[in-house]
Design an enzyme around this catalytic site. Structure first.
Site, short mmCIF file in Angstrom:
data_model
loop_
_atom_site.label_atom_id
_atom_site.label_comp_id
_atom_site.label_asym_id
_atom_site.label_seq_id
_atom_site.Cartn_x
_atom_site.Cartn_y
_atom_site.Cartn_z
N GLY A 114 -0.09 4.67 -1.04
CA GLY A 114 -1.31 5.30 -0.23
C GLY A 114 -0.91 6.44 0.83
N ASN B 189 -4.90 1.23 15.59
CA ASN B 189 -4.38 2.39 15.69
C ASN B 189 -3.12 2.49 16.30
OD1 ASN B 189 -4.19 5.34 16.23
ND2 ASN B 189 -6.13 5.48 16.02
N THR C 68 -3.97 -2.05 8.16
CA THR C 68 -5.21 -1.96 7.43
C THR C 68 -6.43 -2.43 8.40
OG1 THR C 68 -3.87 -3.02 5.76
CG2 THR C 68 -6.36 -2.98 5.54
N THR C 69 -7.47 -1.79 8.46
CA THR C 69 -8.58 -2.23 9.17
C THR C 69 -9.62 -2.92 8.52
OG1 THR C 69 -9.45 0.27 8.62
CG2 THR C 69 -8.24 -0.01 10.64
N GLY D 283 0.93 -1.21 -0.14
CA GLY D 283 -0.04 0.12 0.07
C GLY D 283 0.82 1.20 0.18
N ALA D 284 2.03 1.01 -0.53
CA ALA D 284 3.21 2.26 -0.37
C ALA D 284 2.70 3.40 -1.11
CB ALA D 284 4.27 1.63 -1.05
N THR E 185 -10.54 1.71 14.96
CA THR E 185 -10.50 2.27 16.48
C THR E 185 -11.70 2.29 17.06
OG1 THR E 185 -8.67 3.44 15.58
CG2 THR E 185 -9.56 4.13 17.70
N LYS F 192 -11.88 7.49 3.48
CA LYS F 192 -11.95 6.15 4.31
C LYS F 192 -13.01 5.23 3.85
CE LYS F 192 -11.60 4.78 9.01
NZ LYS F 192 -10.47 3.54 8.63
N HIS G 78 -13.44 11.06 10.74
CA HIS G 78 -12.39 10.85 9.56
C HIS G 78 -12.68 11.71 8.38
CE1 HIS G 78 -11.69 7.37 12.47
NE2 HIS G 78 -10.47 7.64 12.06
N HIS G 79 -11.52 11.67 7.69
CA HIS G 79 -11.60 12.14 6.17
C HIS G 79 -12.55 11.32 5.37
CE1 HIS G 79 -9.09 8.74 4.62
NE2 HIS G 79 -8.74 8.80 5.92
N1 LIG Z 1 -3.72 1.16 12.19
C1 LIG Z 1 -3.62 2.80 11.98
O1 LIG Z 1 -3.07 3.32 12.91
C2 LIG Z 1 -4.16 3.51 10.84
C3 LIG Z 1 -4.07 4.84 10.60
C4 LIG Z 1 -4.53 5.08 9.41
C5 LIG Z 1 -5.23 4.16 8.40
N2 LIG Z 1 -5.39 3.12 8.99
C6 LIG Z 1 -5.95 1.99 7.96
O2 LIG Z 1 -4.77 1.66 6.81
C7 LIG Z 1 -5.72 1.53 5.58
C8 LIG Z 1 -5.00 2.47 4.60
O3 LIG Z 1 -5.16 3.67 4.73
P1 LIG Z 1 -4.77 4.84 3.93
O4 LIG Z 1 -5.51 6.17 4.24
O5 LIG Z 1 -3.39 4.88 3.60
O6 LIG Z 1 -5.77 4.40 2.42
P2 LIG Z 1 -5.28 4.72 1.01
O7 LIG Z 1 -6.41 4.34 0.03
O8 LIG Z 1 -4.48 5.74 0.81
O9 LIG Z 1 -4.05 3.65 0.82
C9 LIG Z 1 -4.33 2.24 0.46
C10 LIG Z 1 -3.29 1.79 -0.45
O10 LIG Z 1 -3.42 0.34 -0.68
C11 LIG Z 1 -3.14 0.29 -2.16
N3 LIG Z 1 -3.71 -1.16 -2.55
C12 LIG Z 1 -4.81 -1.69 -2.79
N4 LIG Z 1 -4.77 -2.89 -3.16
C13 LIG Z 1 -3.65 -3.53 -3.34
C14 LIG Z 1 -2.98 -4.74 -3.47
N5 LIG Z 1 -3.50 -5.67 -3.86
N6 LIG Z 1 -1.48 -4.56 -3.24
C15 LIG Z 1 -0.85 -3.55 -2.78
N7 LIG Z 1 -1.41 -2.53 -2.65
C16 LIG Z 1 -2.73 -2.17 -2.66
C17 LIG Z 1 -4.16 1.19 -2.65
O11 LIG Z 1 -3.43 1.34 -4.11
C18 LIG Z 1 -3.55 2.34 -1.84
O12 LIG Z 1 -2.35 3.04 -2.51
C19 LIG Z 1 -7.00 1.55 5.89
O13 LIG Z 1 -7.64 0.25 6.13
C20 LIG Z 1 -7.00 2.56 7.32
O14 LIG Z 1 -8.13 2.46 7.96
C21 LIG Z 1 -4.95 2.40 9.94
O1 LIG Z 2 -7.49 7.24 8.04
C1 LIG Z 2 -8.15 6.10 8.50
O2 LIG Z 2 -8.58 5.16 7.48
C2 LIG Z 2 -7.78 5.63 9.79
N1 LIG Z 2 -7.85 4.33 10.15
C3 LIG Z 2 -7.64 3.81 11.27
C4 LIG Z 2 -9.22 3.27 12.06
O3 LIG Z 2 -9.96 2.58 11.24
O4 LIG Z 2 -9.49 3.20 13.09
C5 LIG Z 2 -7.20 4.58 12.48
C6 LIG Z 2 -7.23 5.91 12.44
C7 LIG Z 2 -7.09 6.58 10.77
#
Ligand SMILES: NC(=O)c1ccc[n+]([C@@H]2O[C@H](COP(=O)([O-])OP(=O)(O)OC[C@H]3O[C@@H](n4cnc5c(N)ncnc54)[C@H](O)[C@@H]3O)[C@@H](O)[C@H]2O)c1
Ligand SMILES: O=C(O)C1=N[C@H](C(=O)O)CCC1
EC number: 1.17.1.8
Length: 249
Positions: free
Chosen positions: A13, A105, A77-78, A10-11, A144, A137, A133-134
């Site tokens: 993203g 989170n 990833t959530t 997901g690099a 979380t 999402k 959130h934005h």
């Molecule tokens: N745990 C945390 O602290 C935390 C914080 C923020 C976001 N998140 C979670 O992280 C995830 C990503 O959030 P984001 O805002 O970066 O989303 P994003 O949409 O910006 O990024 C996701 C990326 O995954 C890529 N992707 C999709 N299918 C793929 C595949 N088969 N192989 C490789 N890459 C692939 C997409 O092209 C995209 O670039 C979400 O599930 C979000 O809820 C978790």
């Molecule tokens: O931006 C997001 O997407 C986030 N996802 C995580 C969640 O689903 O809790 C963590 C916060 C940001």
């Protein structure tokens, strides 16, 4: 000093690109693959730790691939249901060699917010969760918020506290939010936001609000790097980064 080889999925993203920068800036880590949806997953095979910031639709296939190869996984990833967690435990087996850290989170403040909410939960008649959130999402409620509600519900059940009161009999669908283990969770999607959550607690004559704001995705990076550094010493499934902060899970 030998550096731990790390791959990021997901690099391209929002979170993946922030993680790529954080790994590149860490002296003890080496970025060996930064992959997105068009790239060949095999390029991650040279990593010891694979970081996942992808989408709920693809994360399970990626985890199966990592576990089959003995690659440790740090998963941001959530969208993880109880069924998905059970499936992961099954793949890891009884005596796992591979470590998987699954954290809804990675920000320190969000972890503390969940911890404080869990402690406060039994003292108040009412409790609800609002996540904000934005609008890009894809999952709702946030991971979380789901985990927060589950922990609040478990703390109240352990203390023998009744369900929060609610006299609603007339309702437009969705007006009272999602029901997560008996706790109401409300989702806001608003341009300009990053990741925010309020836990609202109330009783006769007072309310308590516990609020956390991630105003930049850099807030998640210390937790991500701590998990990358320690996942290899924690075979099996670790849910949340609490153990890395000295907090009980
Ligand atoms: N745990 C945390 O602290 C935390 C914080 C923020 C976001 N998140 C979670 O992280 C995830 C990503 O959030 P984001 O805002 O970066 O989303 P994003 O949409 O910006 O990024 C996701 C990326 O995954 C890529 N992707 C999709 N299918 C793929 C595949 N088969 N192989 C490789 N890459 C692939 C997409 O092209 C995209 O670039 C979400 O599930 C979000 O809820 C978790
Ligand atoms: O931006 C997001 O997407 C986030 N996802 C995580 C969640 O689903 O809790 C963590 C916060 C940001």
């Amino acid at each position: 000093m030998s550096r731990t080889p790390v791959a990021v999925l997901g690099a391209a993203g929002r979170m993946g690109s922030e993680t790529v920068r954080a790994v590149q800036g860490a002296e003890d880590l080496e970025l060996v693959a930064a992959l997105d949806r068009e790239d060949d997953l095999e390029a991650a095979a040279g990593a010891e730790v694979v970081v996942h910031f992808t989408q709920p639709a693809v994360v399970m296939d990626h985890l199966r691939w990592c576990i089959d190869r003995g690659l440790h996984a740090v998963v941001g990833t959530t969208g993880f249901t109880d069924e998905r967690v059970a499936t992961l435990r099954g793949w890891l087996g009884e005596e796992p060699a591979t470590g998987v850290v699954l954290a809804p989170n990675f920000s320190i403040g969000a972890v503390l917010m969940m911890h404080f909410a869990e402690q406060a939960a039994r003292f108040y008649e009412s409790v609800e969760v609002v996540e904000l959130h934005h609008p890009d999402k894809v999952d709702a409620p946030s991971g979380t918020a789901v985990r927060t509600a589950q922990r609040i519900a478990a703390a109240r059940a352990a203390a023998g506290v009744a369900a929060p009161p609610d006299a609603t009999t007339e309702e437009r669908p969705g007006a009272r939010g999602a029901d997560v283990d008996g706790i109401r969770v409300h989702g806001v999607r608003l341009r300009g936001l990053v990741a925010h959550q309020e836990v609202l607690l109330g009783d006769e004559g007072e309310t308590l609000t516990i609020r956390h704001d991630s105003v930049s995705r850099s807030s998640f990076m210390p937790g991500v790097l701590a998990a990358v550094r320690q996942v290899g010493q924690r075979p099996g499934l670790t849910v949340g980064i609490e153990p890395f902060l000295g907090l009980a899970p």
